[in-house]
Design a protein around this motif. Structure first.
Motif, mmCIF file in Angstrom:
data_model
loop_
_atom_site.group_PDB
_atom_site.id
_atom_site.type_symbol
_atom_site.label_atom_id
_atom_site.label_comp_id
_atom_site.label_asym_id
_atom_site.label_seq_id
_atom_site.Cartn_x
_atom_site.Cartn_y
_atom_site.Cartn_z
ATOM 1 N N UNK A 193 0.843 -1.163 -0.076
ATOM 2 C CA UNK A 193 -0.001 0.033 0.078
ATOM 3 C C UNK A 193 0.934 1.203 -0.031
ATOM 4 N N UNK A 194 1.990 1.150 0.778
ATOM 5 C CA UNK A 194 2.772 2.315 0.940
ATOM 6 C C UNK A 194 3.595 2.607 -0.473
ATOM 7 N N UNK A 195 4.066 1.519 -0.947
ATOM 8 C CA UNK A 195 4.845 1.515 -2.131
ATOM 9 C C UNK A 195 3.869 1.994 -3.314
ATOM 10 N N UNK A 196 2.675 1.476 -3.398
ATOM 11 C CA UNK A 196 1.739 1.999 -4.487
ATOM 12 C C UNK A 196 1.359 3.382 -4.105
ATOM 13 N N UNK A 197 1.086 3.761 -3.045
ATOM 14 C CA UNK A 197 0.806 5.344 -2.878
ATOM 15 C C UNK A 197 1.947 6.220 -3.330
#
Length: 112
Positions: free
Chosen positions: A86-90
């Motif tokens: 989630x953090x990487x995609x954000x």
């Protein structure tokens, strides 16, 4: 044995999937597989030990159902993986939404 190790076996995964539809007596579980009743009993034992399923006695029948306690290990792992991605995609989305410095400005051809 961990829940992941228990679910690495396709028969045990099939039993868990079957029990996700509701409780089943051992005899009902056994009749759905082409393996012996003692083999199914061993699979059920592993699933009980890893707390993926629980059993209750109803007269002479043993009734199995999913045990949400055993799913906690899987949920925790999935939560960690989701948080990572989630953090990487954000971050990727923010990067892709940034205006490009050269956007809208035609590039000059190189001179030879």
């Amino acid at each position: 044995m961990s829940a992941f190790a228990a679910l690495s076996d396709p028969t045990r995964r099939a039993i868990v999937a079957m029990l996700s539809q509701g409780e089943r007596a051992v005899a009902d579980i056994v009749e759905r597989f082409d393996i012996s009743a003692p083999a199914i009993s061993q699979h059920l034992k592993v699933l009980r030990e890893t707390r993926l399923v629980s059993m209750r006695v109803d007269g002479q029948r043993r009734i199995y159902r999913l045990d949400p306690t055993g799913l906690d290990e899987i949920d925790a792992w999935l939560g960690e993986v989701r948080a990572f991605w989630s953090g990487k995609l954000d971050a990727l989305e923010r990067e892709l939404r940034k205006p490009q410095a050269d956007q809208g400005t035609p590039k000059k051809p190189r001179s030879k």
